[in-house]
Write a protein that holds these residues in place. Sequence first.
Motif, PDB file in Angstrom:
ATOM      1  N   THR A  18     -51.100  32.359  43.544  1.00 47.29           N
ATOM      2  CA  THR A  18     -50.205  32.287  44.504  1.00 47.29           C
ATOM      3  C   THR A  18     -49.991  33.728  45.185  1.00 47.29           C
ATOM      4  N   VAL A  19     -49.706  33.456  46.594  1.00 49.29           N
ATOM      5  CA  VAL A  19     -49.842  34.486  47.449  1.00 49.29           C
ATOM      6  C   VAL A  19     -48.228  34.686  47.655  1.00 49.29           C
ATOM      7  N   SER A  20     -47.783  35.828  47.412  1.00 49.53           N
ATOM      8  CA  SER A  20     -46.326  36.156  47.563  1.00 49.53           C
ATOM      9  C   SER A  20     -45.983  37.842  47.296  1.00 49.53           C
ATOM     10  N   ASP A  21     -45.220  38.258  48.322  1.00 53.65           N
ATOM     11  CA  ASP A  21     -44.621  39.452  48.087  1.00 53.65           C
ATOM     12  C   ASP A  21     -43.441  39.649  47.313  1.00 53.65           C
ATOM     13  N   THR A  22     -42.748  38.663  47.067  1.00 52.00           N
ATOM     14  CA  THR A  22     -41.690  38.796  46.258  1.00 52.00           C
ATOM     15  C   THR A  22     -41.522  37.974  44.645  1.00 52.00           C
ATOM     16  N   ARG A  23     -42.614  37.174  44.597  1.00 48.97           N
ATOM     17  CA  ARG A  23     -42.670  36.459  43.227  1.00 48.97           C
ATOM     18  C   ARG A  23     -43.329  37.180  42.091  1.00 48.97           C
ATOM     19  N   GLY A  24     -42.972  37.161  40.932  1.00 46.98           N
ATOM     20  CA  GLY A  24     -43.585  37.598  39.950  1.00 46.98           C
ATOM     21  C   GLY A  24     -43.811  36.466  38.988  1.00 46.98           C
ATOM     22  N   PRO A  25     -44.640  36.369  37.641  1.00 43.94           N
ATOM     23  CA  PRO A  25     -44.532  35.218  37.053  1.00 43.94           C
ATOM     24  C   PRO A  25     -43.350  34.447  36.462  1.00 43.94           C
ATOM     25  N   GLU A  26     -42.456  35.059  36.398  1.00 47.13           N
ATOM     26  CA  GLU A  26     -41.119  34.251  36.206  1.00 47.13           C
ATOM     27  C   GLU A  26     -40.544  33.463  37.126  1.00 47.13           C
ATOM     28  N   ALA A  60     -60.916  39.266  48.465  1.00 43.89           N
ATOM     29  CA  ALA A  60     -61.705  39.882  47.636  1.00 43.89           C
ATOM     30  C   ALA A  60     -61.502  39.163  46.267  1.00 43.89           C
ATOM     31  N   LEU A  61     -60.256  38.574  45.972  1.00 35.35           N
ATOM     32  CA  LEU A  61     -60.304  37.606  44.619  1.00 35.35           C
ATOM     33  C   LEU A  61     -60.854  36.330  45.040  1.00 35.35           C
ATOM     34  N   LEU A  62     -60.864  35.578  45.924  1.00 33.22           N
ATOM     35  CA  LEU A  62     -61.248  34.497  46.390  1.00 33.22           C
ATOM     36  C   LEU A  62     -62.741  34.543  46.535  1.00 33.22           C
ATOM     37  N   SER A  63     -63.367  35.461  47.037  1.00 36.71           N
ATOM     38  CA  SER A  63     -64.810  35.731  47.070  1.00 36.71           C
ATOM     39  C   SER A  63     -65.459  35.602  45.706  1.00 36.71           C
ATOM     40  N   GLY A  64     -64.947  36.383  44.888  1.00 34.70           N
ATOM     41  CA  GLY A  64     -65.279  36.373  43.334  1.00 34.70           C
ATOM     42  C   GLY A  64     -65.218  34.740  42.797  1.00 34.70           C
ATOM     43  N   TRP A  65     -64.204  34.104  43.041  1.00 33.48           N
ATOM     44  CA  TRP A  65     -64.069  32.930  42.418  1.00 33.48           C
ATOM     45  C   TRP A  65     -65.088  31.872  43.393  1.00 33.48           C
ATOM     46  N   ILE A  66     -65.512  32.220  44.312  1.00 38.63           N
ATOM     47  CA  ILE A  66     -66.381  31.270  45.097  1.00 38.63           C
ATOM     48  C   ILE A  66     -67.735  31.618  44.604  1.00 38.63           C
ATOM     49  N   ALA A  67     -68.258  32.820  44.404  1.00 39.70           N
ATOM     50  CA  ALA A  67     -69.508  33.267  43.808  1.00 39.70           C
ATOM     51  C   ALA A  67     -69.492  32.847  42.420  1.00 39.70           C
ATOM     52  N   ASP A  68     -68.562  32.649  41.750  1.00 39.58           N
ATOM     53  CA  ASP A  68     -68.485  32.362  40.190  1.00 39.58           C
ATOM     54  C   ASP A  68     -69.214  30.761  40.007  1.00 39.58           C
ATOM     55  N   SER A  69     -70.194  30.643  39.250  1.00 39.61           N
ATOM     56  CA  SER A  69     -70.389  29.170  39.223  1.00 39.61           C
ATOM     57  C   SER A  69     -69.528  28.318  38.376  1.00 39.61           C
ATOM     58  N   GLN A  70     -68.767  29.011  37.547  1.00 36.93           N
ATOM     59  CA  GLN A  70     -67.700  28.203  36.702  1.00 36.93           C
ATOM     60  C   GLN A  70     -66.426  27.810  37.375  1.00 36.93           C
ATOM     61  N   VAL A  71     -66.125  28.254  38.613  1.00 30.76           N
ATOM     62  CA  VAL A  71     -65.011  27.913  39.243  1.00 30.76           C
ATOM     63  C   VAL A  71     -65.545  26.598  40.531  1.00 30.76           C
ATOM     64  N   HIS A  72     -64.633  25.614  40.157  1.00 36.40           N
ATOM     65  CA  HIS A  72     -65.042  24.670  41.016  1.00 36.40           C
ATOM     66  C   HIS A  72     -64.075  24.237  42.005  1.00 36.40           C
ATOM     67  N   ALA A  73     -63.006  24.484  41.922  1.00 41.20           N
ATOM     68  CA  ALA A  73     -61.834  24.372  42.960  1.00 41.20           C
ATOM     69  C   ALA A  73     -60.883  25.468  42.845  1.00 41.20           C
ATOM     70  N   VAL A  74     -60.286  25.826  43.810  1.00 40.52           N
ATOM     71  CA  VAL A  74     -59.104  26.965  43.884  1.00 40.52           C
ATOM     72  C   VAL A  74     -57.769  26.359  44.702  1.00 40.52           C
ATOM     73  N   ILE A  75     -56.691  26.516  44.241  1.00 37.88           N
ATOM     74  CA  ILE A  75     -55.552  25.902  44.912  1.00 37.88           C
ATOM     75  C   ILE A  75     -54.724  27.334  45.116  1.00 37.88           C
ATOM     76  N   ILE A  76     -54.599  27.520  46.432  1.00 38.90           N
ATOM     77  CA  ILE A  76     -53.809  28.700  46.581  1.00 38.90           C
ATOM     78  C   ILE A  76     -52.257  28.098  47.186  1.00 38.90           C
ATOM     79  N   PRO A 138     -48.265  25.157  51.078  1.00 40.06           N
ATOM     80  CA  PRO A 138     -47.184  26.001  51.321  1.00 40.06           C
ATOM     81  C   PRO A 138     -46.640  26.631  49.915  1.00 40.06           C
ATOM     82  N   GLY A 139     -45.664  27.725  50.022  1.00 47.83           N
ATOM     83  CA  GLY A 139     -45.256  28.258  48.698  1.00 47.83           C
ATOM     84  C   GLY A 139     -44.035  27.553  48.215  1.00 47.83           C
ATOM     85  N   SER A 140     -43.343  26.599  48.513  1.00 47.91           N
ATOM     86  CA  SER A 140     -42.567  26.010  47.893  1.00 47.91           C
ATOM     87  C   SER A 140     -42.951  24.903  46.642  1.00 47.91           C
ATOM     88  N   THR A 141     -42.198  24.816  45.863  1.00 45.26           N
ATOM     89  CA  THR A 141     -42.545  23.849  44.824  1.00 45.26           C
ATOM     90  C   THR A 141     -42.554  22.556  45.252  1.00 45.26           C
TER      91      THR A 141
END
Length: 190
Positions: A18-26, A60-76, A138-141
């Motif tokens: 989740t890419v957001s300047d205002t949202r936390g886990p809750e 930076a985060l996405l690059s690590g996931w792309i390089a990780d052989s255990q990650v098949h799909a990323v949803i942002i 997009p960020g909306s549910t």
Amino acid sequence: MSSVPSTEMKPLNVALLTVSDTRGPEQDTSGQFLEDSVVEAGHNLVARRILPDDVYLVRALLSGWIADSQVHAVIITGGTGLLERDSTPEAVRPLLDKTIEGFGEEFRRLSAAEIGSSTVQSRAMAGMANHTVIFCLPGSTGACRTGWEGILLSQLDSRHTPCNFSGLVLRKPEKPMQRLNEVIGQRAKR
């Protein structure tokens, strides 16, 4: 590649961001919806993070996931609008080996039935890098629901015909992540 469809569901390893300047886990209802949907569909959730809308942190985060052989799909989810801070497409595009033009087109087509011409402001997109499929919603549910139910649920399912992303991403080569740390560690000491 066999022309006989598989009846066995092959779960994928999925990472969520989740890419957001205002949202936390809750407050991250979009991320929670996607997590619940991924797990309910039978896939493995291997990571879930929230980052501020910062091109370099996302890359930076996405690059690590792309390089990780255990990650098949990323949803942002998030950062695909037109405000000054919305920078998810700019963060993701340079990392892609191939773009999946049809994803954004289909998302906007489905979305038009719900929000009308406002869908033209969506910069939803997708692509592939190192046998990892990456989807930017997009960020909306509501938008996450549209993307998941209208596209991702079937396209991440190995049983979906005539084609799906499963066969492409399950070909990802095994590359131990500790090797990356060994190489970076050696170079950092110089």
